[in-house]
Design a protein around this motif. Structure first.
Motif, PDB file in Angstrom:
ATOM      1  N   PRO A  51      -3.369  -6.525   1.823  1.00 45.75           N
ATOM      2  CA  PRO A  51      -3.507  -5.123   1.418  1.00 45.75           C
ATOM      3  C   PRO A  51      -2.149  -4.513   1.078  1.00 45.75           C
ATOM      4  O   PRO A  51      -1.116  -5.032   1.489  1.00 45.75           O
ATOM      5  N   GLY A  52      -2.187  -3.459   0.290  1.00 52.42           N
ATOM      6  CA  GLY A  52      -0.958  -2.693   0.026  1.00 52.42           C
ATOM      7  C   GLY A  52      -0.110  -3.240  -1.102  1.00 52.42           C
ATOM      8  O   GLY A  52       1.009  -2.772  -1.315  1.00 52.42           O
ATOM      9  N   VAL A  53      -0.618  -4.232  -1.840  1.00 55.97           N
ATOM     10  CA  VAL A  53       0.153  -4.774  -2.970  1.00 55.97           C
ATOM     11  C   VAL A  53      -0.111  -3.874  -4.183  1.00 55.97           C
ATOM     12  O   VAL A  53      -1.256  -3.737  -4.612  1.00 55.97           O
ATOM     13  N   PRO A  54       0.933  -3.245  -4.731  1.00 58.76           N
ATOM     14  CA  PRO A  54       0.696  -2.366  -5.883  1.00 58.76           C
ATOM     15  C   PRO A  54       0.295  -3.180  -7.114  1.00 58.76           C
ATOM     16  O   PRO A  54       0.938  -4.166  -7.437  1.00 58.76           O
ATOM     17  N   GLU A  92      -6.472   3.906  -4.199  1.00 57.94           N
ATOM     18  CA  GLU A  92      -5.229   4.696  -4.252  1.00 57.94           C
ATOM     19  C   GLU A  92      -4.582   4.758  -2.871  1.00 57.94           C
ATOM     20  O   GLU A  92      -5.267   4.968  -1.873  1.00 57.94           O
ATOM     21  N   ASP A  93      -3.263   4.613  -2.827  1.00 57.23           N
ATOM     22  CA  ASP A  93      -2.567   4.813  -1.561  1.00 57.23           C
ATOM     23  C   ASP A  93      -2.255   6.301  -1.390  1.00 57.23           C
ATOM     24  O   ASP A  93      -2.698   7.129  -2.199  1.00 57.23           O
ATOM     25  N   GLU A  94      -1.471   6.648  -0.386  1.00 56.66           N
ATOM     26  CA  GLU A  94      -1.199   8.073  -0.097  1.00 56.66           C
ATOM     27  C   GLU A  94      -0.557   8.800  -1.271  1.00 56.66           C
ATOM     28  O   GLU A  94      -0.715   9.995  -1.449  1.00 56.66           O
ATOM     29  N   ASP A  95       0.207   8.048  -2.089  1.00 53.30           N
ATOM     30  CA  ASP A  95       0.874   8.681  -3.245  1.00 53.30           C
ATOM     31  C   ASP A  95       0.028   8.619  -4.507  1.00 53.30           C
ATOM     32  O   ASP A  95       0.489   8.954  -5.597  1.00 53.30           O
ATOM     33  N   GLY A  96      -1.174   8.119  -4.384  1.00 53.05           N
ATOM     34  CA  GLY A  96      -2.061   8.059  -5.554  1.00 53.05           C
ATOM     35  C   GLY A  96      -1.886   6.808  -6.387  1.00 53.05           C
ATOM     36  O   GLY A  96      -2.513   6.667  -7.435  1.00 53.05           O
ATOM     37  N   ALA A  97      -1.008   5.896  -5.942  1.00 51.73           N
ATOM     38  CA  ALA A  97      -0.811   4.649  -6.706  1.00 51.73           C
ATOM     39  C   ALA A  97      -1.863   3.624  -6.301  1.00 51.73           C
ATOM     40  O   ALA A  97      -2.273   3.574  -5.143  1.00 51.73           O
ATOM     41  N   LEU A  98      -2.283   2.814  -7.274  1.00 55.36           N
ATOM     42  CA  LEU A  98      -3.296   1.792  -6.968  1.00 55.36           C
ATOM     43  C   LEU A  98      -2.664   0.638  -6.190  1.00 55.36           C
ATOM     44  O   LEU A  98      -1.637   0.090  -6.596  1.00 55.36           O
TER      45      LEU A  98
END
Ligand SMILES: Cc1cc2nc3c(=O)[nH]c(=O)nc-3n(C[C@H](O)[C@H](O)[C@H](O)COP(=O)(O)O)c2cc1C
Length: 400
Positions: A51-54, A92-98
Motif C-alpha cells: 500500500p501507499g505506492v503513488p 486517494e491519500d490524505e493529499d488527494g494523490a492516488l
C-alpha cells in the motif's frame, strides 16, 4: 483417447478436460494476465503490491505508449490506442494523490482494432514457427483470430504491470535498447541513452539506427521478417536481492524474459561471451569504494553473483526470433494433415524486437519488485540504492 486422426475425433477429445493454466508470474509481487488478441479486452491483476505506492493512469500510459503498435512503418499497422483503465486497488491519500491500497490492482486495455477476417485463410493451417500446431494439439481448440492468447497483444498488460513494479523498488531505473537487428549489431562505443528515444527502434547508436532503417525496409517490402537482440539495464538495484539456489535473481530474470513471445535466448552480463574469457578477464575486480560500498572495476557478472544482486547495474539480454507470420509462402499441413502452403496476410511486425524493448523492461521490473519484497520479507531490511546520474555506468564500458 482412440487415436483418431480426424479433427473432430482428435481435437474434440482433447477439448474435454483441458484448461489453460499458468497465467501468473511472481511470488509476492504477482501478476495474472488475461485476454486474447481479438477478444473485447485484455488485462491483468497485480496482487501483492504494497500500500501507499503513488501511481497514476498517466504514468502507466507512458510505458504503454512506448509499446503501442502502429507508431512507425517498422511495426504492425494495427491501430490500438492501448488506453489503460485502473479498475481497482488505488485510492486517494490524505493529499488527494492516488496511491495503491494493498488490494489487487486490476488493469484493463480494450481491443479496438481487431480484424479477424484477415486470419480466415489460416484458421485451419499451421504457420511454421508459430504456436498454432502446439496449441491445437494440447487443448483441442484454438482461437485463430489474431493468434488468440499466443499473440503478443497480451504483453501490453505486462507493460502496465511493469509500470507499477517500477514504483515498488525505491530508486530503481530500468531501461532497454535494441542492440542487434538481424545480423547488424550496434557499435557499443556510440551508446547514448538519449538516442534510444530519438529513433523508431529504441537504438542507442544513431549510425546503426540509420542502417537498420534501410535493412528493415528491404525486409518489410520483401514480405519477410528478421530477429533481434534486446538489452535491458536496471540500475538502482540494491545489493542483496535474489536468493540461492532456486530463487536466483538471474534464474527468475531468465524465466521472465523467456516468457515473452518469440524469445529464444537470454543471457546475463557477459553471457555466452564469458565462455571465451580467461578467469582474469572475467573477474570483476573490487576496490574499496564509497563508505559501505565496494567499487567494481567491470561488470561481466551483469550485477549478480551467487544469484544475489551486487548493487551494480543488472544487465540482461534476450534474442527474439524472426516473426513467423510472413507473406512469403511456406510449406505446412492443415489440421486434417494435408500438405499445403501457407501465406500469412494481415498486419504483423517485421521485427518483433522493436516493441519487445518496453516488454523486456517490464518483465525485469516485475522480477526486481518481487525480489525486493521477498528480500524484505525474509530479512526485514528496507534496502534502496540511489542512482547517481553523474556517475552513470554505460554498457559501453563493459567488455560484453
Ligand atoms: C512485441 C511482439 C510482437 C509480435 N508480433 C507478432 C506478429 O505480428 N506476428 C507473429 O507471427 N508473431 C508475432 N510475435 C511472436 C509470436 O507471438 C510468437 O512467436 C508465438 O506466440 C509463438 O511463441 P514462441 O515464438 O515463443 O514459440 C510477436 C512477439 C512480440 C514480442
Amino acid at each position: 483417447m482412440t487415436g483418431s486422426t480426424l479433427p473432430d475425433g482428435r481435437y474434440a477429445e482433447k477439448r474435454l478436460d483441458k484448461g489453460m493454466s499458468h497465467n501468473s508470474f511472481g511470488h509476492l509481487f504477482r501478476i495474472t494476465t488475461w485476454g486474447e488478441s481479438h477478444g473485447p479486452a485484455i488485462g491483468c491483476v497485480v496482487d501483492g503490491c504494497p500500500p501507499g505506492v503513488p501511481i497514476t493512469q498517466a504514468e502507466i500510459q507512458t510505458y504503454l505508449d512506448k509499446r503501442r503498435p502502429g507508431q512507425s512503418k517498422y511495426t504492425t499497422q494495427r491501430k490500438e490506442p492501448d488506453t489503460v483503465e485502473i479498475l481497482s486497488g488505488v485510492f486517494e491519500d490524505e493529499d488527494g494523490a492516488l496511491v495503491t491500497t494493498g488490494t489487487p490492482i486490476a488493469l484493463q486495455i480494450s481491443n479496438v482494432d481487431a480484424r479477424s477476417k484477415d486470419y480466415g485463410d489460416i484458421k485451419d493451417k499451421f504457420r511454421p514457427g508459430h504456436a498454432d500446431y502446439t496449441y491445437l494439439e494440447k487443448y483441442g481448440v484454438r482461437d485463430w483470430r489474431g493468434s488468440g492468447r499466443a499473440s503478443a497483444r497480451e504483453t501490453a498488460t505486462r507493460v502496465a504491470a511493469g509500470a507499477v513494479a517500477r514504483k515498488v523498488v525505491p530508486g530503481l531505473r530500468v531501461r532497454g535498447a535494441l542492440v542487434q537487428v538481424g545480423p547488424h549489431k550496434i557499435d557499443r562505443a556510440n551508446w547514448s541513452w538519449d538516442t534510444v528515444n530519438e529513433n523508431p527502434f529504441f537504438c542507442p547508436d544513431p549510425k546503426a539506427a540509420e542502417n537498420w532503417a534501410e535493412f528493415l525496409d528491404e525486409i518489410r517490402k520483401s514480405g519477410s521478417s528478421t530477429g533481434a537482440v534486446i538489452e535491458i539495464v536496471a540500475d538502482g538495484v540494491p545489493v542483496g536481492l535474489g536468493a540461492p539456489l532456486y530463487a536466483k535473481l538471474d534464474q527468475d530474470i531468465a524465466s521472465g524474459l523467456m516468457s515473452i513471445n518469440a524469445v529464444k535466448g537470454v543471457e546475463i552480463g557477459a553471457g555466452f561471451e564469458s565462455a571465451a574469457l580467461s578467469g582474469e578477464e572475467n573477474a570483476d575486480e573490487m576496490q574499496n569504494g564509497p563508505p559501505g560500498w565496494p567499487t567494481f572495476l567491470s561488470n561481466h557478472a551483469g550485477g549478480i553473483l551467487g544469484g544475489i544482486s551486487t548493487g551494480q547495474p543488472v544487465v540482461a539480454r534476450f534474442a527474439v526470433k524472426p516473426t513467423s507470420s510472413i507473406s512469403n509462402p511456406r510449406s505446412t499441413i492443415d489440421k486434417d494433415g494435408n500438405n499445403t502452403e501457407v501465406v500469412t496476410k494481415g498486419r504483423h511486425d517485421p521485427c518483433v524486437g522493436i516493441r519487445a524493448v518496453p516488454i523486456g523492461e517490464a518483465m525485469i521490473a516485475i522480477v526486481l519488485a518481487d525480489h525486493y519484497l521477498r528480500h524484505r520479507g525474509q530479512t526485514g531490511q528496507d534496502v534502496a540504492q540511489d542512482v547517481d546520474t553523474n556517475l552513470e555506468w554505460l554498457p559501453t564500458e563493459s567488455s560484453f
